[in-house]
Motif scaffolding. Sequence first.
Motif, PDB file in Angstrom:
ATOM      1  N   THR A 279      12.199 -18.133 -45.841  1.00 29.45           N
ATOM      2  CA  THR A 279      12.607 -17.717 -47.343  1.00 29.45           C
ATOM      3  C   THR A 279      12.056 -18.967 -48.072  1.00 29.45           C
ATOM      4  O   THR A 279      11.859 -20.051 -47.719  1.00 29.45           O
ATOM      5  CB  THR A 279      13.935 -17.452 -47.456  1.00 29.45           C
ATOM      6  N   GLU A 280      12.221 -18.821 -49.591  1.00 23.56           N
ATOM      7  CA  GLU A 280      11.583 -19.727 -50.422  1.00 23.56           C
ATOM      8  C   GLU A 280      12.625 -20.946 -50.269  1.00 23.56           C
ATOM      9  O   GLU A 280      12.280 -21.951 -50.425  1.00 23.56           O
ATOM     10  CB  GLU A 280      11.836 -19.062 -51.918  1.00 23.56           C
ATOM     11  N   ARG A 281      13.828 -20.506 -50.059  1.00 28.11           N
ATOM     12  CA  ARG A 281      14.946 -21.690 -50.211  1.00 28.11           C
ATOM     13  C   ARG A 281      14.546 -22.517 -48.824  1.00 28.11           C
ATOM     14  O   ARG A 281      14.806 -23.699 -48.917  1.00 28.11           O
ATOM     15  CB  ARG A 281      16.320 -21.115 -49.934  1.00 28.11           C
ATOM     16  N   ALA A 282      14.338 -21.967 -47.655  1.00 25.98           N
ATOM     17  CA  ALA A 282      13.868 -22.605 -46.558  1.00 25.98           C
ATOM     18  C   ALA A 282      12.780 -23.493 -46.767  1.00 25.98           C
ATOM     19  O   ALA A 282      12.597 -24.692 -46.428  1.00 25.98           O
ATOM     20  CB  ALA A 282      13.827 -21.488 -45.288  1.00 25.98           C
ATOM     21  N   ILE A 283      11.775 -22.991 -47.212  1.00 23.96           N
ATOM     22  CA  ILE A 283      10.347 -23.861 -47.601  1.00 23.96           C
ATOM     23  C   ILE A 283      10.926 -24.858 -48.458  1.00 23.96           C
ATOM     24  O   ILE A 283      10.485 -26.101 -48.343  1.00 23.96           O
ATOM     25  CB  ILE A 283       9.382 -22.833 -48.461  1.00 23.96           C
ATOM     26  N   ARG A 284      11.716 -24.760 -49.431  1.00 22.99           N
ATOM     27  CA  ARG A 284      12.168 -25.986 -50.357  1.00 22.99           C
ATOM     28  C   ARG A 284      12.695 -26.956 -49.488  1.00 22.99           C
ATOM     29  O   ARG A 284      12.411 -28.267 -49.773  1.00 22.99           O
ATOM     30  CB  ARG A 284      12.736 -25.433 -51.630  1.00 22.99           C
ATOM     31  N   ALA A 285      13.657 -26.274 -48.643  1.00 19.99           N
ATOM     32  CA  ALA A 285      14.480 -27.443 -48.026  1.00 19.99           C
ATOM     33  C   ALA A 285      13.596 -28.199 -46.987  1.00 19.99           C
ATOM     34  O   ALA A 285      13.854 -29.403 -46.725  1.00 19.99           O
ATOM     35  CB  ALA A 285      15.569 -26.627 -47.272  1.00 19.99           C
TER      36      ALA A 285
ATOM     37  N   LEU B 162       3.636 -23.868 -52.811  1.00 14.07           N
ATOM     38  CA  LEU B 162       3.902 -23.618 -51.294  1.00 14.07           C
ATOM     39  C   LEU B 162       4.799 -22.241 -51.259  1.00 14.07           C
ATOM     40  O   LEU B 162       4.641 -21.490 -50.346  1.00 14.07           O
ATOM     41  CB  LEU B 162       4.990 -24.869 -50.748  1.00 14.07           C
ATOM     42  N   ALA B 163       5.797 -22.125 -52.280  1.00 16.16           N
ATOM     43  CA  ALA B 163       6.455 -20.749 -52.155  1.00 16.16           C
ATOM     44  C   ALA B 163       5.661 -19.674 -52.389  1.00 16.16           C
ATOM     45  O   ALA B 163       5.665 -18.479 -51.844  1.00 16.16           O
ATOM     46  CB  ALA B 163       7.628 -20.872 -53.296  1.00 16.16           C
ATOM     47  N   GLU B 164       4.536 -19.890 -53.259  1.00 17.84           N
ATOM     48  CA  GLU B 164       3.728 -18.591 -53.463  1.00 17.84           C
ATOM     49  C   GLU B 164       2.814 -18.299 -52.704  1.00 17.84           C
ATOM     50  O   GLU B 164       2.704 -17.100 -52.078  1.00 17.84           O
ATOM     51  CB  GLU B 164       2.943 -19.153 -54.894  1.00 17.84           C
ATOM     52  N   ILE B 165       2.332 -19.463 -51.631  1.00 19.27           N
ATOM     53  CA  ILE B 165       1.606 -19.108 -50.615  1.00 19.27           C
ATOM     54  C   ILE B 165       2.236 -18.606 -49.451  1.00 19.27           C
ATOM     55  O   ILE B 165       1.911 -17.814 -48.705  1.00 19.27           O
ATOM     56  CB  ILE B 165       0.964 -20.606 -50.160  1.00 19.27           C
TER      57      ILE B 165
ATOM     58  N   ARG C 175       4.934 -33.366 -60.230  1.00 20.95           N
ATOM     59  CA  ARG C 175       4.055 -33.000 -59.295  1.00 20.95           C
ATOM     60  C   ARG C 175       5.054 -32.289 -58.117  1.00 20.95           C
ATOM     61  O   ARG C 175       4.453 -31.529 -57.659  1.00 20.95           O
ATOM     62  CB  ARG C 175       3.436 -34.327 -58.843  1.00 20.95           C
ATOM     63  N   GLU C 176       6.093 -32.978 -57.772  1.00 18.19           N
ATOM     64  CA  GLU C 176       6.910 -32.354 -56.795  1.00 18.19           C
ATOM     65  C   GLU C 176       7.262 -30.916 -57.161  1.00 18.19           C
ATOM     66  O   GLU C 176       7.200 -30.014 -56.308  1.00 18.19           O
ATOM     67  CB  GLU C 176       8.405 -33.057 -56.751  1.00 18.19           C
ATOM     68  N   ASP C 177       7.709 -30.722 -58.432  1.00 18.44           N
ATOM     69  CA  ASP C 177       8.067 -29.242 -58.681  1.00 18.44           C
ATOM     70  C   ASP C 177       6.744 -28.122 -58.657  1.00 18.44           C
ATOM     71  O   ASP C 177       6.929 -27.258 -57.979  1.00 18.44           O
ATOM     72  CB  ASP C 177       8.735 -28.950 -60.077  1.00 18.44           C
ATOM     73  N   GLN C 178       5.511 -28.619 -58.913  1.00 22.92           N
ATOM     74  CA  GLN C 178       4.561 -28.103 -59.028  1.00 22.92           C
ATOM     75  C   GLN C 178       4.265 -27.589 -57.546  1.00 22.92           C
ATOM     76  O   GLN C 178       3.626 -26.597 -56.997  1.00 22.92           O
ATOM     77  CB  GLN C 178       3.100 -28.820 -59.372  1.00 22.92           C
ATOM     78  N   LEU C 179       4.288 -28.717 -56.602  1.00 22.84           N
ATOM     79  CA  LEU C 179       4.019 -28.437 -55.163  1.00 22.84           C
ATOM     80  C   LEU C 179       4.968 -27.330 -54.459  1.00 22.84           C
ATOM     81  O   LEU C 179       4.491 -26.459 -53.805  1.00 22.84           O
ATOM     82  CB  LEU C 179       4.140 -29.812 -54.239  1.00 22.84           C
ATOM     83  N   LEU C 180       6.002 -27.475 -54.829  1.00 20.42           N
ATOM     84  CA  LEU C 180       6.988 -26.594 -54.296  1.00 20.42           C
ATOM     85  C   LEU C 180       6.920 -25.035 -54.680  1.00 20.42           C
ATOM     86  O   LEU C 180       7.026 -24.229 -53.684  1.00 20.42           O
ATOM     87  CB  LEU C 180       8.514 -27.053 -54.495  1.00 20.42           C
ATOM     88  N   ARG C 181       6.461 -25.128 -55.909  1.00 13.55           N
ATOM     89  CA  ARG C 181       6.108 -23.459 -56.427  1.00 13.55           C
ATOM     90  C   ARG C 181       5.090 -23.238 -55.708  1.00 13.55           C
ATOM     91  O   ARG C 181       4.679 -22.148 -55.376  1.00 13.55           O
ATOM     92  CB  ARG C 181       5.987 -23.770 -57.921  1.00 13.55           C
TER      93      ARG C 181
END
Length: 359
Positions: free
Chosen positions: A67-73, A55-58, A47-53
Amino acid sequence: MSLDEVRQKIDSIDQQLLRLLNERAELVHAVGEIKRKDDLDIYVPGREDQLLRKLAEINRAQNGRLTERAIRAIYREIMSAALALEDSLKIAYLGPTGSWTHQAAVNKFGHCVEYLAEASTEGVFGRVAAQTADYGVLPIEHSTEGAVHHTLDHLADSTLQIYAEILWKADAAVMAQGPHGTITEIHGRAQMLARCRPWLAQAFPAAQLIESASSSAAATLAAQNPAIAALGTPLSAELHDLRVIATSPREYATQTRFIILGRRSGPPSGNDNTMLMIHSKDRVGALMEVLQIFATRNINVRQIENRPTPCGTQARFFLEISGHHSDPAIQQAVTALEQHAAQVKTLGSYPAPGWVEER
């Protein structure tokens, strides 16, 4: 807009963010209550991985500046704060504090949960088995040193299972109190010094390279002497109040697989791997027969590791295969192996993550 107007707008947005974050925390707490009632795991890696992916797509669709790295952090810490609300999630890891395993654990779970350093693999297994830690983090494969046999052997003898894994790439950091030009010694673990020696010889030609028992021990020395630098993790620099004065080039990055140890396998995510331990007779063609059983059922065998057994008449293989242990094809393969007099133990099923780069 003037500077004051911009700052006022930022203050207004911060107030909205805090309100929304607290609303989100209330909803996450409600989810936690439901999970506890239904005896479900609070932490679900798929679930965590799906959410991060998502959010990066949005963010990409909105042409966001972050950046995607910033969103993940950012969301890693938001989720970490939410996990900390649920009975103070405890993570045991192979220490000492500031080790590569500690860094990988923080990278996965964020700063808000509680971390417990253990000096040995046995200690991490013991913590999780005794339920004084919710999960454990242990290395299972290094890019330079291969499989971590202590971890595999303990999985073989334990009822605990792999719940998730972390595929982690990170640069080595040179940390010190003083500036680059004052460093006369660089301390670090033997394996890391050997890997980074060509780069260190070029970047710090006047510095002597000295082996240390651990990255944390090296950082402790650097904190005591401004002429000494340590080679280790950015987290170790943070914990010892040191400055990172140099970072290794990409070709010297550490690549390590870590497992997240739990009391059961991870639930199916739709993109999983499973690790099995198989005992079979030690004879010509034994491994070929095992592989054929998976091949005829179109199951990909991703990795094989052979380990000795106390009994010399048996061969012991650790196989990582694609799929979840609950998949019908894998269950059929296990049944077929057992019919061939092989003993099979499932060591865990877990989502198949991508490599995470810390730069």
